[in-house]
Design a protein around this motif. Structure first.
Motif, PDB file in Angstrom:
ATOM      1  N   PRO A  81       0.808  -1.226   0.000  1.00  0.00           N
ATOM      2  CA  PRO A  81       0.000   0.000   0.000  1.00  0.00           C
ATOM      3  C   PRO A  81       0.840   1.274   0.000  1.00  0.00           C
ATOM      4  N   THR A  82       2.029   1.233   0.603  1.00  0.00           N
ATOM      5  CA  THR A  82       2.882   2.424   0.645  1.00  0.00           C
ATOM      6  C   THR A  82       3.360   2.835  -0.744  1.00  0.00           C
ATOM      7  N   ASN A  83       3.337   1.902  -1.706  1.00  0.00           N
ATOM      8  CA  ASN A  83       3.779   2.233  -3.064  1.00  0.00           C
ATOM      9  C   ASN A  83       2.810   3.175  -3.779  1.00  0.00           C
ATOM     10  N   ILE A  84       1.568   3.212  -3.342  1.00  0.00           N
ATOM     11  CA  ILE A  84       0.578   4.070  -3.991  1.00  0.00           C
ATOM     12  C   ILE A  84       1.016   5.529  -3.947  1.00  0.00           C
ATOM     13  N   ALA A  85       1.536   5.955  -2.811  1.00  0.00           N
ATOM     14  CA  ALA A  85       1.965   7.352  -2.674  1.00  0.00           C
ATOM     15  C   ALA A  85       3.039   7.702  -3.697  1.00  0.00           C
ATOM     16  N   THR A  86       3.936   6.747  -3.989  1.00  0.00           N
ATOM     17  CA  THR A  86       5.000   6.981  -4.969  1.00  0.00           C
ATOM     18  C   THR A  86       4.415   7.244  -6.354  1.00  0.00           C
ATOM     19  N   ILE A  87       3.424   6.455  -6.740  1.00  0.00           N
ATOM     20  CA  ILE A  87       2.773   6.647  -8.045  1.00  0.00           C
ATOM     21  C   ILE A  87       1.995   7.963  -8.063  1.00  0.00           C
ATOM     22  N   GLU A  88       1.292   8.257  -6.995  1.00  0.00           N
ATOM     23  CA  GLU A  88       0.469   9.467  -6.936  1.00  0.00           C
ATOM     24  C   GLU A  88       1.324  10.729  -7.045  1.00  0.00           C
ATOM     25  N   LYS A  89       2.549  10.681  -6.541  1.00  0.00           N
ATOM     26  CA  LYS A  89       3.427  11.851  -6.601  1.00  0.00           C
ATOM     27  C   LYS A  89       3.737  12.266  -8.031  1.00  0.00           C
ATOM     28  N   THR A  90       3.672  11.333  -8.971  1.00  0.00           N
ATOM     29  CA  THR A  90       3.996  11.668 -10.359  1.00  0.00           C
ATOM     30  C   THR A  90       2.935  12.574 -10.976  1.00  0.00           C
ATOM     31  N   ARG A  91       1.710  12.488 -10.447  1.00  0.00           N
ATOM     32  CA  ARG A  91       0.572  13.259 -10.966  1.00  0.00           C
ATOM     33  C   ARG A  91       0.292  12.956 -12.434  1.00  0.00           C
ATOM     34  N   ASN A  92       0.814  11.835 -12.926  1.00  0.00           N
ATOM     35  CA  ASN A  92       0.587  11.449 -14.325  1.00  0.00           C
ATOM     36  C   ASN A  92      -0.311  10.225 -14.451  1.00  0.00           C
ATOM     37  N   TYR A  93      -0.704   9.662 -13.328  1.00  0.00           N
ATOM     38  CA  TYR A  93      -1.511   8.432 -13.356  1.00  0.00           C
ATOM     39  C   TYR A  93      -2.870   8.700 -12.729  1.00  0.00           C
ATOM     40  N   ASN A  94      -3.919   8.338 -13.445  1.00  0.00           N
ATOM     41  CA  ASN A  94      -5.274   8.583 -12.939  1.00  0.00           C
ATOM     42  C   ASN A  94      -6.117   7.318 -12.954  1.00  0.00           C
ATOM     43  N   GLY A  95      -5.442   6.162 -12.962  1.00  0.00           N
ATOM     44  CA  GLY A  95      -6.168   4.905 -12.910  1.00  0.00           C
ATOM     45  C   GLY A  95      -6.383   4.469 -11.472  1.00  0.00           C
ATOM     46  N   VAL A  96      -6.640   3.181 -11.300  1.00  0.00           N
ATOM     47  CA  VAL A  96      -6.836   2.615  -9.962  1.00  0.00           C
ATOM     48  C   VAL A  96      -5.698   1.638  -9.664  1.00  0.00           C
ATOM     49  N   TYR A  97      -5.772   0.969  -8.523  1.00  0.00           N
ATOM     50  CA  TYR A  97      -4.650   0.153  -8.065  1.00  0.00           C
ATOM     51  C   TYR A  97      -5.085  -1.258  -7.701  1.00  0.00           C
TER      52      TYR A  97
END
Length: 203
Positions: free
Chosen positions: A90-106
């Motif tokens: 779950p902690t990896n989600i924050a890493t992806i969200e920081k890019t602000r380039n991904y708008n899908g789900v997990y």
């Protein structure tokens, strides 16, 4: 000579030693910090832990840790529900969200395959990913964003094989090597993670 502590202190130290990254010395320092804290601070800490265990659960769709089910990502109508990014923790989600380039789900696996440590496919949250991919819901692409470690690569390859087995037409991609091989995705910076997502490759 082994230092002997009063039983309550020894018990707290032993419990703290069970936490990841906490050795005996660190456990002792934390335990003595708690002892020196005010009664109110100690109660607040105990209450926070109690509330954590009482109110947090896994999302029934993506396995993210949440206090509502489905989680905020899975229930958000502005996110692309047909694009799924598979992560180890779950902690990896924050890493992806920081890019602000991904708008899908997990989709969170809660680990990686590790036969040496007794972790096989049954111990990971793979079954409900296959359910999401087998045509019950429409999926445009699944991105495998496990870390580029030996275990992460093995996990990605296994999942890609299983996804193609249940849905041969499903596009499955792997994040590019913007994330250095052998590193943990959790520590990737925003630019590196953004490039890895942008240059992902098909499997």
């Amino acid at each position: 000579m082994t230092t002997r502590f009063a039983e309550p202190m020894s018990r707290l130290i032993e419990e703290l030693r069970k936490l990841p990254g906490i050795g005996t010395k660190s456990a002792q320092r934390v335990a003595f910090h708690v002892l020196r804290s005010s009664d109110e601070d100690a109660r607040d800490l105990a209450h926070a832990i109690e509330q954590l265990k009482k109110h947090l659960r896994l999302c029934s769709i993506c396995n993210n840790i949440t206090d509502v089910d489905p989680c905020n990502y899975c229930s958000n109508p502005t996110r692309n529900q047909r694009l799924i990014c598979v992560l180890e923790e779950p902690t990896n989600i924050a890493t992806i969200e920081k890019t602000r380039n991904y708008n899908g789900v997990y989709h969170v696996l809660h680990g990686t395959l590790s036969p040496v440590n007794g972790v096989g496919p049954e111990q990971l949250r793979i079954a409900n990913l296959l359910t999401r991919a087998n045509g019950l819901t429409e999926v445009d692409e699944i991105i495998l964003a496990t870390s580029p470690t030996t275990e992460g690569e093995a996990t990605a390859n296994y999942i890609a094989h299983e996804l193609h087995r249940v849905n041969p037409a499903l596009p499955v991609s792997r994040i590019a090597t913007g994330v250095p091989a052998g590193s943990d995705i959790e520590y990737a910076d925003e630019v590196t993670m953004s490039r890895a997502m942008e240059h992902r490759r098909a499997l």
